[in-house]
Motif scaffolding. Structure first.
Motif, PDB file in Angstrom:
ATOM      1  N   PHE A  23       0.827  -1.209   0.000  1.00  0.00           N
ATOM      2  CA  PHE A  23       0.000   0.000   0.000  1.00  0.00           C
ATOM      3  C   PHE A  23       0.866   1.266   0.000  1.00  0.00           C
ATOM      4  O   PHE A  23       0.490   2.282  -0.570  1.00  0.00           O
ATOM      5  CB  PHE A  23      -0.970  -0.019   1.176  1.00  0.00           C
ATOM      6  N   ARG A  24       2.044   1.205   0.609  1.00  0.00           N
ATOM      7  CA  ARG A  24       2.985   2.327   0.555  1.00  0.00           C
ATOM      8  C   ARG A  24       3.514   2.492  -0.867  1.00  0.00           C
ATOM      9  O   ARG A  24       3.592   3.597  -1.397  1.00  0.00           O
ATOM     10  CB  ARG A  24       4.154   2.100   1.514  1.00  0.00           C
ATOM     11  N   MET A  84       2.125   1.821  -3.589  1.00  0.00           N
ATOM     12  CA  MET A  84       1.112   2.274  -4.545  1.00  0.00           C
ATOM     13  C   MET A  84       1.107   3.791  -4.698  1.00  0.00           C
ATOM     14  O   MET A  84       0.620   4.309  -5.703  1.00  0.00           O
ATOM     15  CB  MET A  84      -0.274   1.805  -4.115  1.00  0.00           C
ATOM     16  N   ILE A  85       1.629   4.510  -3.707  1.00  0.00           N
ATOM     17  CA  ILE A  85       1.664   5.971  -3.795  1.00  0.00           C
ATOM     18  C   ILE A  85       2.712   6.350  -4.844  1.00  0.00           C
ATOM     19  O   ILE A  85       3.880   6.027  -4.720  1.00  0.00           O
ATOM     20  CB  ILE A  85       2.004   6.608  -2.426  1.00  0.00           C
ATOM     21  N   VAL A  86       2.258   7.028  -5.899  1.00  0.00           N
ATOM     22  CA  VAL A  86       3.132   7.384  -7.013  1.00  0.00           C
ATOM     23  C   VAL A  86       3.862   8.692  -6.732  1.00  0.00           C
ATOM     24  O   VAL A  86       5.073   8.786  -6.866  1.00  0.00           O
ATOM     25  CB  VAL A  86       2.327   7.476  -8.334  1.00  0.00           C
ATOM     26  N   ASN A  87       3.128   9.731  -6.368  1.00  0.00           N
ATOM     27  CA  ASN A  87       3.721  11.034  -6.072  1.00  0.00           C
ATOM     28  C   ASN A  87       3.344  11.435  -4.655  1.00  0.00           C
ATOM     29  O   ASN A  87       2.199  11.276  -4.245  1.00  0.00           O
ATOM     30  CB  ASN A  87       3.222  12.105  -7.056  1.00  0.00           C
ATOM     31  N   GLY A  88       4.315  11.937  -3.917  1.00  0.00           N
ATOM     32  CA  GLY A  88       4.055  12.394  -2.552  1.00  0.00           C
ATOM     33  C   GLY A  88       4.328  11.343  -1.485  1.00  0.00           C
ATOM     34  O   GLY A  88       3.997  11.556  -0.319  1.00  0.00           O
ATOM     35  N   ARG A  89       4.930  10.225  -1.879  1.00  0.00           N
ATOM     36  CA  ARG A  89       5.229   9.175  -0.904  1.00  0.00           C
ATOM     37  C   ARG A  89       6.324   9.650   0.043  1.00  0.00           C
ATOM     38  O   ARG A  89       7.383  10.084  -0.384  1.00  0.00           O
ATOM     39  CB  ARG A  89       5.657   7.900  -1.603  1.00  0.00           C
ATOM     40  N   ALA A  90       6.047   9.556   1.334  1.00  0.00           N
ATOM     41  CA  ALA A  90       7.032   9.930   2.353  1.00  0.00           C
ATOM     42  C   ALA A  90       7.970   8.747   2.596  1.00  0.00           C
ATOM     43  O   ALA A  90       7.551   7.595   2.541  1.00  0.00           O
ATOM     44  CB  ALA A  90       6.326  10.319   3.647  1.00  0.00           C
ATOM     45  N   GLU A  91       9.219   9.052   2.857  1.00  0.00           N
ATOM     46  CA  GLU A  91      10.201   8.008   3.135  1.00  0.00           C
ATOM     47  C   GLU A  91      10.017   7.480   4.550  1.00  0.00           C
ATOM     48  O   GLU A  91       9.770   8.234   5.481  1.00  0.00           O
ATOM     49  CB  GLU A  91      11.615   8.543   2.944  1.00  0.00           C
ATOM     50  N   MET A  92      10.157   6.173   4.671  1.00  0.00           N
ATOM     51  CA  MET A  92      10.065   5.522   5.975  1.00  0.00           C
ATOM     52  C   MET A  92      11.479   5.286   6.490  1.00  0.00           C
ATOM     53  O   MET A  92      12.381   4.966   5.718  1.00  0.00           O
ATOM     54  CB  MET A  92       9.323   4.181   5.869  1.00  0.00           C
ATOM     55  N   GLY A  93      11.657   5.446   7.768  1.00  0.00           N
ATOM     56  CA  GLY A  93      12.961   5.216   8.391  1.00  0.00           C
ATOM     57  C   GLY A  93      12.792   5.199   9.894  1.00  0.00           C
ATOM     58  O   GLY A  93      11.670   5.113  10.408  1.00  0.00           O
ATOM     59  N   PHE A  94      13.894   5.325  10.603  1.00  0.00           N
ATOM     60  CA  PHE A  94      13.799   5.284  12.066  1.00  0.00           C
ATOM     61  C   PHE A  94      13.077   6.512  12.592  1.00  0.00           C
ATOM     62  O   PHE A  94      12.212   6.412  13.444  1.00  0.00           O
ATOM     63  CB  PHE A  94      15.194   5.154  12.700  1.00  0.00           C
ATOM     64  N   GLU A  95      13.427   7.684  12.092  1.00  0.00           N
ATOM     65  CA  GLU A  95      12.737   8.926  12.452  1.00  0.00           C
ATOM     66  C   GLU A  95      11.716   9.221  11.360  1.00  0.00           C
ATOM     67  O   GLU A  95      12.078   9.366  10.204  1.00  0.00           O
ATOM     68  CB  GLU A  95      13.728  10.087  12.568  1.00  0.00           C
ATOM     69  N   LEU A  96      10.439   9.329  11.736  1.00  0.00           N
ATOM     70  CA  LEU A  96       9.391   9.561  10.747  1.00  0.00           C
ATOM     71  C   LEU A  96       8.929  11.014  10.773  1.00  0.00           C
ATOM     72  O   LEU A  96       8.708  11.580  11.847  1.00  0.00           O
ATOM     73  CB  LEU A  96       8.181   8.662  11.027  1.00  0.00           C
ATOM     74  N   SER A  97       8.767  11.587   9.593  1.00  0.00           N
ATOM     75  CA  SER A  97       8.164  12.913   9.497  1.00  0.00           C
ATOM     76  C   SER A  97       6.677  12.785   9.817  1.00  0.00           C
ATOM     77  O   SER A  97       6.126  11.676   9.860  1.00  0.00           O
ATOM     78  CB  SER A  97       8.349  13.460   8.080  1.00  0.00           C
ATOM     79  N   LYS A  98       6.031  13.926  10.018  1.00  0.00           N
ATOM     80  CA  LYS A  98       4.589  13.907  10.280  1.00  0.00           C
ATOM     81  C   LYS A  98       3.851  13.251   9.105  1.00  0.00           C
ATOM     82  O   LYS A  98       2.949  12.448   9.301  1.00  0.00           O
ATOM     83  CB  LYS A  98       4.077  15.329  10.517  1.00  0.00           C
ATOM     84  N   GLU A  99       4.264  13.581   7.888  1.00  0.00           N
ATOM     85  CA  GLU A  99       3.639  12.997   6.688  1.00  0.00           C
ATOM     86  C   GLU A  99       3.866  11.485   6.652  1.00  0.00           C
ATOM     87  O   GLU A  99       2.964  10.721   6.316  1.00  0.00           O
ATOM     88  CB  GLU A  99       4.186  13.652   5.417  1.00  0.00           C
ATOM     89  N   ALA A 100       5.069  11.029   6.985  1.00  0.00           N
ATOM     90  CA  ALA A 100       5.359   9.592   6.987  1.00  0.00           C
ATOM     91  C   ALA A 100       4.494   8.875   8.019  1.00  0.00           C
ATOM     92  O   ALA A 100       3.971   7.788   7.749  1.00  0.00           O
ATOM     93  CB  ALA A 100       6.841   9.346   7.263  1.00  0.00           C
ATOM     94  N   GLU A 101       4.326   9.474   9.189  1.00  0.00           N
ATOM     95  CA  GLU A 101       3.458   8.875  10.215  1.00  0.00           C
ATOM     96  C   GLU A 101       2.022   8.746   9.713  1.00  0.00           C
ATOM     97  O   GLU A 101       1.370   7.718   9.917  1.00  0.00           O
ATOM     98  CB  GLU A 101       3.485   9.705  11.491  1.00  0.00           C
TER      99      GLU A 101
END
Length: 190
Positions: free
Chosen positions: A46-47, A49-66
């Motif tokens: 499901f991650r 599937m996002i074509v544009n605007g996908r936030a990167e996942m990592g140890f520290e998450l941005s608000k958008e990634a959360e």
């Protein structure tokens, strides 16, 4: 000694989580293959599937990634619910750590749910990561950071398995032999 292996009585959800390189995908696929009328639901799809605007996942998450991570969990739970309604047992596999595990369990409040947390030792995760084509960790210290979140911040729900010394087949046998330990009840939704 033979391990007693059983299967759920009715269509249900198996939620398989753990660190990257813990063996979630392989174990989930093998478990789904052992169950009648089953689905292997890979939450990360499901991650992707996002074509544009996908936030990167990592140890520290941005608000958008959360926000995108919570959306991914809700979409997976909704998909799993539809499969269960159609008579399938769903093996939902994803990285769900920290308080997020309790939140996802609440998504499955109306469904029979088995939670399995794969938790091999960090050194084993590092060795498995080294043997994979894809890279999920920056370095060994990142593995330790994620492992700390798993062991110290993730609620002790369901069946926790140290799979460091287990084969995939042995892990699946252990899950099926310990269905009662894996059984969890949800309460609400995300």
């Amino acid at each position: 000694m033979t391990t007693r292996v059983s299967q759920p009585d009715a269509p249900s959800i198996f939620l398989i989580t753990g660190l990257m390189a813990a063996g979630k995908s392989t174990v989930a696929q093998r478990l789904a293959e052992r169950l009648p009328r089953s689905v292997h639901l890979r939450g990360d799809v499901f991650r992707r599937m996002i074509v544009n605007g996908r936030a990167e996942m990592g140890f520290e998450l941005s608000k958008e990634a959360e926000q995108q991570l919570r959306l991914r969990y809700r979409i997976a739970a909704a998909s799993a619910d539809l499969y269960v309604q159609a008579g399938f047992t769903v093996v939902h596999q994803d990285i769900i750590l920290g308080p997020g595990l309790a939140e996802v369990v609440r998504c499955y409040a109306r469904l029979p749910l088995h939670v399995v947390v794969l938790c091999p030792r960090p050194a084993v995760v590092g060795a498995r990561e080294a043997g994979r084509a894809k890279r999920g960790y920056q370095d060994a210290s990142t593995i330790l950071d994620f492992d700390r979140v798993l062991r110290a911040e993730t609620p002790r729900l369901g069946l926790w398995l140290d799979t460091s010394d287990l084969t995939v087949a042995e892990t699946v046998d252990e899950i099926l032999a310990r269905l009662g330990d894996a059984r969890v009840s949800g309460a609400g939704s995300l």
